[in-house]
Design an enzyme around this catalytic site. Sequence first.
Site, PDB file in Angstrom:
ATOM      1  N   LYS A  96       4.794  27.012  15.310  1.00  0.00           N
ATOM      2  CA  LYS A  96       4.848  25.834  16.249  1.00  0.00           C
ATOM      3  C   LYS A  96       5.299  24.986  16.839  1.00  0.00           C
ATOM      4  CE  LYS A  96       1.819  22.326  14.195  1.00  0.00           C
ATOM      5  NZ  LYS A  96       2.298  21.170  14.725  1.00  0.00           N
ATOM      6  N   ASN A  97       5.755  24.789  15.989  1.00  0.00           N
ATOM      7  CA  ASN A  97       7.245  23.385  16.021  1.00  0.00           C
ATOM      8  C   ASN A  97       7.826  23.891  16.839  1.00  0.00           C
ATOM      9  OD1 ASN A  97       5.330  21.427  14.335  1.00  0.00           O
ATOM     10  ND2 ASN A  97       6.409  21.824  12.232  1.00  0.00           N
TER      11      ASN A  97
ATOM     12  N   CYS B  84      -1.421  14.384  13.818  1.00  0.00           N
ATOM     13  CA  CYS B  84      -2.177  14.336  12.963  1.00  0.00           C
ATOM     14  C   CYS B  84      -1.702  12.506  11.766  1.00  0.00           C
ATOM     15  CB  CYS B  84      -0.823  14.773  11.539  1.00  0.00           C
ATOM     16  SG  CYS B  84      -1.688  16.480  11.491  1.00  0.00           S
TER      17      CYS B  84
ATOM     18  N   ARG C 275       4.980   6.807  12.635  1.00  0.00           N
ATOM     19  CA  ARG C 275       5.470   7.634  12.515  1.00  0.00           C
ATOM     20  C   ARG C 275       6.771   7.669  14.195  1.00  0.00           C
ATOM     21  NH1 ARG C 275       2.343  13.544  12.448  1.00  0.00           N
ATOM     22  NH2 ARG C 275       4.450  14.739  12.691  1.00  0.00           N
TER      23      ARG C 275
ATOM     24  N   ASP D 278       4.811  20.018   4.579  1.00  0.00           N
ATOM     25  CA  ASP D 278       4.467  20.841   6.220  1.00  0.00           C
ATOM     26  C   ASP D 278       3.329  21.839   5.021  1.00  0.00           C
ATOM     27  OD1 ASP D 278       4.118  18.913   8.169  1.00  0.00           O
ATOM     28  OD2 ASP D 278       5.175  20.996   9.368  1.00  0.00           O
TER      29      ASP D 278
ATOM     30  N   ARG E 219      -5.310  23.419  15.722  1.00  0.00           N
ATOM     31  CA  ARG E 219      -4.450  22.660  16.391  1.00  0.00           C
ATOM     32  C   ARG E 219      -2.899  23.234  16.055  1.00  0.00           C
ATOM     33  NH1 ARG E 219      -3.140  16.893  14.524  1.00  0.00           N
ATOM     34  NH2 ARG E 219      -0.343  18.572  16.153  1.00  0.00           N
TER      35      ARG E 219
HETATM   36  C1  UD1 Z   1       8.067  17.542  12.593  1.00  0.00           C
HETATM   37  C2  UD1 Z   1       6.728  18.569  12.640  1.00  0.00           C
HETATM   38  C3  UD1 Z   1       5.926  18.444  11.353  1.00  0.00           C
HETATM   39  C4  UD1 Z   1       6.979  17.516   9.793  1.00  0.00           C
HETATM   40  C5  UD1 Z   1       7.855  17.024   9.746  1.00  0.00           C
HETATM   41  C6  UD1 Z   1       8.899  17.417   8.802  1.00  0.00           C
HETATM   42  C7  UD1 Z   1       6.483  19.211  14.923  1.00  0.00           C
HETATM   43  C8  UD1 Z   1       6.032  18.940  16.232  1.00  0.00           C
HETATM   44  N1  UD1 Z   1       6.313  18.702  13.647  1.00  0.00           N
HETATM   45  O1  UD1 Z   1       7.200  16.156  12.794  1.00  0.00           O
HETATM   46  O2  UD1 Z   1       5.127  19.162  11.314  1.00  0.00           O
HETATM   47  O3  UD1 Z   1       6.059  17.333   8.798  1.00  0.00           O
HETATM   48  O4  UD1 Z   1       8.453  17.603  11.767  1.00  0.00           O
HETATM   49  O5  UD1 Z   1       9.596  18.187   8.868  1.00  0.00           O
HETATM   50  O6  UD1 Z   1       7.704  19.829  14.756  1.00  0.00           O
HETATM   51  N2  UD1 Z   1      11.670   9.035  11.762  1.00  0.00           N
HETATM   52  C9  UD1 Z   1      12.306   7.487  12.039  1.00  0.00           C
HETATM   53  N3  UD1 Z   1      12.346   7.758  13.085  1.00  0.00           N
HETATM   54  C10 UD1 Z   1      12.528   8.533  14.282  1.00  0.00           C
HETATM   55  C11 UD1 Z   1      11.699  10.058  13.715  1.00  0.00           C
HETATM   56  C12 UD1 Z   1      11.273   9.785  12.413  1.00  0.00           C
HETATM   57  O7  UD1 Z   1      12.132   6.361  10.897  1.00  0.00           O
HETATM   58  O8  UD1 Z   1      12.749   8.614  15.318  1.00  0.00           O
HETATM   59  C13 UD1 Z   1      11.449   9.541  10.845  1.00  0.00           C
HETATM   60  C14 UD1 Z   1       9.883   9.438  10.100  1.00  0.00           C
HETATM   61  O9  UD1 Z   1       8.999   8.353   9.568  1.00  0.00           O
HETATM   62  C15 UD1 Z   1       9.852  10.018   8.942  1.00  0.00           C
HETATM   63  C16 UD1 Z   1      11.112  11.073   9.366  1.00  0.00           C
HETATM   64  O10 UD1 Z   1      11.863  10.335  10.284  1.00  0.00           O
HETATM   65  O11 UD1 Z   1       9.994   9.577   7.899  1.00  0.00           O
HETATM   66  C17 UD1 Z   1      11.182  12.655  10.025  1.00  0.00           C
HETATM   67  O12 UD1 Z   1      10.168  12.696  11.460  1.00  0.00           O
HETATM   68  P1  UD1 Z   1      10.408  13.771  12.241  1.00  0.00           P
HETATM   69  O13 UD1 Z   1      11.441  14.451  11.613  1.00  0.00           O
HETATM   70  O14 UD1 Z   1      11.006  13.308  13.170  1.00  0.00           O
HETATM   71  O15 UD1 Z   1       8.705  14.763  12.357  1.00  0.00           O
HETATM   72  P2  UD1 Z   1       8.099  14.791  13.555  1.00  0.00           P
HETATM   73  O16 UD1 Z   1       9.783  15.213  14.293  1.00  0.00           O
HETATM   74  O17 UD1 Z   1       7.505  14.251  14.127  1.00  0.00           O
END
Ligand code: UD1
Length: 433
Positions: free
Chosen positions: A22-23, A120, A125, A308, A400
């Site tokens: 999915k991701n 979620c 985030r 996850d 989802r």
């Molecule tokens: C993606 C996955 C999600 C998974 C996560 C971590 C998708 C669609 N979703 O989410 O299923 O749980 O990776 O493996 O691929 N952060 C910041 N600033 C930013 C972006 C992130 O501080 O601009 C922090 C977040 O709060 C979190 C960490 O970085 O603590 C990791 O987040 P991130 O890897 O970005 O997760 P997603 O891409 O949202």
Amino acid sequence: MEQYVIKGGKPLKGEVIIGGAKNAALGILAAAVMTDGVCDIDNMPNVRDTNVLLQAIEAIGATVTRKSANEVAISGKGIHTNGDMTIDDEYIRKIRASYYLLGALLGKYHKAQVALPGGCDIGSRPIDQHIKGFKALGAEVEISHGMISAKAERLVGAHIYFDVVSVGATINVMMAAALAEGNTVLENAAKEPHIVDVANFLNSMGANIKGAGTDVIRIKGVSELHSTEYSIIPDQIEAGTFMTAAAITKGDILVKNVIPKHLEAISAKLMEIGATIEEYDDAVRVVVNDRLTNTNIKTLPYPGFPTDMQPQMAITLALSTGTSVITESIFENRFKYLDELSRMGAQVKVEGNTAIIEGIEKFTSAVVQAPDLRAGAGLVMAGLSADGFTIVEGIQYIQRGYEDFEGKLRALGGQIEKVSTEKEIQKFKLKVG
Ligand code: UD1
């Protein structure tokens, strides 16, 4: 509202075939609009998140042709470049990954406007790292009225150091940089298998991206991307979920169509607590006969233990012997499901980002609410191991990210049905006795 009704107590046994990731799909479907050619994408998981993203790209003028449940052809040719290219809240609120359209559209058209992401509810985030990356490439980024807009006269490659390891920021900035002028270096990049898959997809469209899967990604901008055919990698988390299904129900499951290397963190933990794991070229078999033992887990970016998989593994440990400690280091609010699990008898205590779990012999059935996608899947598996009838509400979260979850569980001997009315619940109860 749809619910799952489950009669637990039977070990899950047999084979399950894992779908596309999915991701990875969410990044790839967004990247597909970066060419006026046609991208034929196979092994796409037919789940709510991918379908919502497809609707969003159709709404801005892209052509989406469903060739089958898991194959789609996308052309970005018709995108309303002079009209409305706004990805509006109706879509974006439903899925977080619509923000990938920001990087994709910014790269191709030098402008994009997307509603601020939902997804979620597992903690705050932020998207500051995405914004930092776009700005470094020369874009102006503005947030107002719940929308995030980015535009650039020219996108020019840059050296970008991410302050946190972020899957989303790495993919988003990589997409925009693929069509920027000159070279971009992304440092402290995320290394998840789906980052590699999105990079491979972009390269198959003519991009020049090297180093995906390491923490330094080097991108030579190209002037345009072209048509491609691509098959998405297997879903590491769906695979991990079925591996823990064997552990939770003391079953024997051959999880097929996987890349065992991507599952190493999960396999290692399951082996450590006593499961038997057999690895094949593209399958893993998990066999559990006796009660497993305790361990400690800390979630980390890949290749660490995936956040996850945290709920599924916590539920496994809630049935193991002894005391286990889980530290959630990625999302601060990812233990909400433990309240629901307590209602099934689990002995858990949460302190900040740590959960302390005292293993019990068996869950008791209950009516529980899925609070998010992965925890929802975990609660279903808890229900499959409990005596009696469990009802899991809020299954739209599970839909989802899991394609035909109940069908795959049924094929393994699980007694589970999707129902919408009390009458259907009664019918199920009569059927399974
Ligand atoms: C993606 C996955 C999600 C998974 C996560 C971590 C998708 C669609 N979703 O989410 O299923 O749980 O990776 O493996 O691929 N952060 C910041 N600033 C930013 C972006 C992130 O501080 O601009 C922090 C977040 O709060 C979190 C960490 O970085 O603590 C990791 O987040 P991130 O890897 O970005 O997760 P997603 O891409 O949202």
